[in-house]
Write a protein that holds these residues in place. Structure first.
Motif, short mmCIF file in Angstrom:
data_model
loop_
_atom_site.label_atom_id
_atom_site.label_comp_id
_atom_site.label_asym_id
_atom_site.label_seq_id
_atom_site.Cartn_x
_atom_site.Cartn_y
_atom_site.Cartn_z
N LEU A 76 0.83 -1.21 0.00
CA LEU A 76 0.00 0.00 0.00
C LEU A 76 0.86 1.26 0.00
CD1 LEU A 76 -2.76 -1.19 2.49
CD2 LEU A 76 -3.11 -0.56 0.09
N VAL A 77 1.91 1.25 0.79
CA VAL A 77 2.82 2.40 0.81
C VAL A 77 3.42 2.62 -0.57
CG1 VAL A 77 5.04 3.24 1.68
CG2 VAL A 77 3.37 2.26 3.27
N ARG A 78 3.89 1.56 -1.20
CA ARG A 78 4.49 1.66 -2.53
C ARG A 78 3.49 2.19 -3.55
NH1 ARG A 78 8.35 -1.50 -5.17
NH2 ARG A 78 9.45 -1.46 -3.15
N ALA A 79 2.27 1.66 -3.51
CA ALA A 79 1.24 2.09 -4.46
C ALA A 79 0.92 3.57 -4.29
CB ALA A 79 -0.02 1.25 -4.27
N MET A 80 0.78 4.01 -3.06
CA MET A 80 0.46 5.42 -2.81
C MET A 80 1.60 6.33 -3.24
SD MET A 80 -1.46 5.01 0.87
CE MET A 80 -2.98 4.03 0.99
N GLU A 81 2.82 5.92 -2.98
CA GLU A 81 3.97 6.73 -3.41
C GLU A 81 4.02 6.85 -4.93
OE1 GLU A 81 7.11 5.80 0.25
OE2 GLU A 81 7.17 4.60 -1.59
N LEU A 82 3.81 5.74 -5.62
CA LEU A 82 3.87 5.76 -7.08
C LEU A 82 2.74 6.55 -7.69
CD1 LEU A 82 4.87 2.03 -7.75
CD2 LEU A 82 6.31 4.06 -8.08
N ALA A 83 1.57 6.52 -7.02
CA ALA A 83 0.39 7.19 -7.57
C ALA A 83 0.35 8.67 -7.22
CB ALA A 83 -0.87 6.50 -7.07
N GLY A 84 1.07 9.06 -6.18
CA GLY A 84 1.06 10.45 -5.77
C GLY A 84 0.15 10.77 -4.61
N ASP A 85 -0.38 9.75 -3.93
CA ASP A 85 -1.14 9.95 -2.70
C ASP A 85 -0.19 9.93 -1.50
OD1 ASP A 85 -3.87 10.26 -3.50
OD2 ASP A 85 -3.95 8.13 -4.01
N ASP A 86 -0.67 10.44 -0.38
CA ASP A 86 0.14 10.47 0.84
C ASP A 86 0.23 9.06 1.44
OD1 ASP A 86 1.33 10.87 3.30
OD2 ASP A 86 0.14 12.65 3.79
N PRO A 87 1.44 8.48 1.52
CA PRO A 87 1.57 7.11 2.06
C PRO A 87 1.19 7.01 3.53
CG PRO A 87 3.73 8.11 1.71
CD PRO A 87 2.73 9.02 1.08
N LEU A 88 0.99 8.14 4.20
CA LEU A 88 0.52 8.07 5.58
C LEU A 88 -0.89 7.46 5.67
CD1 LEU A 88 1.77 11.48 7.04
CD2 LEU A 88 2.69 9.19 7.45
N HIS A 89 -1.59 7.38 4.53
CA HIS A 89 -2.91 6.75 4.50
C HIS A 89 -2.83 5.22 4.56
CE1 HIS A 89 -5.26 10.35 3.84
NE2 HIS A 89 -4.54 10.68 2.79
N ALA A 90 -1.63 4.67 4.45
CA ALA A 90 -1.49 3.22 4.33
C ALA A 90 -2.04 2.48 5.54
CB ALA A 90 -0.03 2.84 4.10
N ASP A 91 -1.82 3.00 6.73
CA ASP A 91 -2.31 2.31 7.93
C ASP A 91 -3.83 2.25 7.95
OD1 ASP A 91 0.20 1.76 8.90
OD2 ASP A 91 0.28 3.47 10.25
N ALA A 92 -4.48 3.35 7.60
CA ALA A 92 -5.94 3.35 7.57
C ALA A 92 -6.47 2.44 6.47
CB ALA A 92 -6.46 4.78 7.36
N ALA A 93 -5.79 2.40 5.34
CA ALA A 93 -6.21 1.51 4.26
C ALA A 93 -6.07 0.06 4.69
CB ALA A 93 -5.35 1.77 3.02
N PHE A 94 -4.97 -0.24 5.37
CA PHE A 94 -4.79 -1.61 5.85
C PHE A 94 -5.88 -1.97 6.85
CE2 PHE A 94 -3.29 -4.65 8.99
CZ PHE A 94 -2.91 -5.70 8.17
N GLU A 95 -6.25 -1.05 7.71
CA GLU A 95 -7.28 -1.34 8.71
C GLU A 95 -8.61 -1.65 8.03
OE1 GLU A 95 -8.90 -2.26 12.25
OE2 GLU A 95 -6.78 -1.90 11.78
N ALA A 96 -8.94 -0.96 6.96
CA ALA A 96 -10.16 -1.27 6.21
C ALA A 96 -10.09 -2.67 5.63
CB ALA A 96 -10.36 -0.23 5.10
N PHE A 97 -8.93 -3.00 5.06
CA PHE A 97 -8.72 -4.35 4.54
C PHE A 97 -8.83 -5.38 5.66
CE2 PHE A 97 -5.26 -7.41 4.97
CZ PHE A 97 -5.62 -8.37 4.03
N TYR A 98 -8.16 -5.12 6.79
CA TYR A 98 -8.04 -6.13 7.85
C TYR A 98 -9.37 -6.36 8.55
CZ TYR A 98 -5.62 -8.84 11.41
OH TYR A 98 -5.20 -9.85 12.22
N ASP A 99 -10.16 -5.32 8.66
CA ASP A 99 -11.48 -5.49 9.26
C ASP A 99 -12.32 -6.45 8.42
OD1 ASP A 99 -13.50 -4.67 11.26
OD2 ASP A 99 -14.52 -3.82 9.52
N GLU A 100 -12.25 -6.29 7.10
CA GLU A 100 -13.01 -7.18 6.22
C GLU A 100 -12.41 -8.58 6.20
OE1 GLU A 100 -16.27 -8.06 3.98
OE2 GLU A 100 -15.80 -6.14 4.94
N ARG A 101 -11.09 -8.66 6.30
CA ARG A 101 -10.43 -9.97 6.30
C ARG A 101 -10.91 -10.84 7.46
NH1 ARG A 101 -8.70 -14.38 6.97
NH2 ARG A 101 -6.59 -15.17 6.69
N ASN A 102 -11.28 -10.21 8.55
CA ASN A 102 -11.72 -10.95 9.73
C ASN A 102 -13.23 -11.14 9.81
OD1 ASN A 102 -9.30 -11.64 11.46
ND2 ASN A 102 -8.91 -9.47 11.06
#
Length: 238
Positions: A76-102
């Motif tokens: 997620l960090v790599r994708a955000m960096e390459l796309a031009g979004d703030d990689p600080l969003h990676a933790d929140a994005a992961f939490e959205a993923f992880y909530d659904e994973r469980n």
């Protein structure tokens, strides 16, 4: 076959619940989250492109092959960096993923069988995946959970099985490992000195001649029946 066991270790994905529906769902949920919060990343990395990026990360970081969560975060960090979004969003994005994973849909027999097994012997989870028993809602049935991420090595390496046995603490031959995967669960447990139980829900054929599971069932409920019967026989013998 009857033999004494003092504890059971259980695989999670495809043993207690099917993983395929989760795998399909989490990708959509993550993409929807990115579309809302990191639109540049969602545009540059739709679901298939994000999957390809994650696979490249696996190749780049073989030292993290046992840690799916960290690999997902780094992707997620790599994708955000390459796309031009703030990689600080990676933790929140992961939490959205992880909530659904469980969010899991248990096999029909799982919850009742878990309660029956836990009433007989202590249970622990050994998993290469990153499900969280507390989030899934079944943590009360388990003495502990040991993941490949925490241990530093995945199944079928003997070390993760031995670490679980030591935490009970029981000798490997006193512990029964239960899982769906022939190599990771059954062969891995056998070579680590544990008893093994293959949960074969799909009617697969056993491929090995030199190694066989100590037990084989189509559901977890059948294992609970076996354990009830074994304990009954032990009580009568005593």
């Amino acid at each position: 076959m009857a033999f004494p066991i003092r504890a059971i270790t259980l695989d999670l994905d495809d043993t207690l619940w099917p993983f395929a529906p989760i795998g399909a769902r989490v990708e959509r949920v993550l993409h929807d989250w990115l579309t809302q919060h990191c639109p540049l990343t969602a545009q540059r990395f739709p679901i298939e492109a994000m999957r390809e990026l994650r696979e490249r990360m696996y190749v780049e970081r073989p030292d993290l092959a046992h840690d799916f969560s960290q690999l997902r975060k780094l992707s997620l960090v790599r994708a955000m960096e390459l796309a031009g979004d703030d990689p600080l969003h990676a933790d929140a994005a992961f939490e959205a993923f992880y909530d659904e994973r469980n969010r899991v849909d248990f096999y029909e027999d799982t919850l009742d069988a878990l309660a029956r097994l836990a009433a007989r012997v202590p249970l622990a989870a050994i998993s290469n995946g990153n499900a969280d028993l507390a989030r899934v809602g079944i943590g009360a049935h388990f003495a502990f959970q040991l993941g490949a991420r925490e241990h530093g090595m995945p199944k079928p390496h003997a070390g993760i099985f031995h670490a679980a046995c030591a935490r009970f603490p029981f000798a490997p031959h006193e512990v029964l490992h239960v899982g769906d995967d022939i190599e990771m669960d059954v062969v891995g447990a056998h070579r680590a000195g544990l008893r093994s139980c293959w949960i074969n829900r799909i009617g697969a054929q056993w491929p090995h001649e030199d190694v066989r599971p100590d037990l084989q069932f189509t559901t977890l409920a059948e294992l609970a029946d076996w354990l009830d019967s074994t304990h009954t026989m032990e009580t009568v013998a005593a």
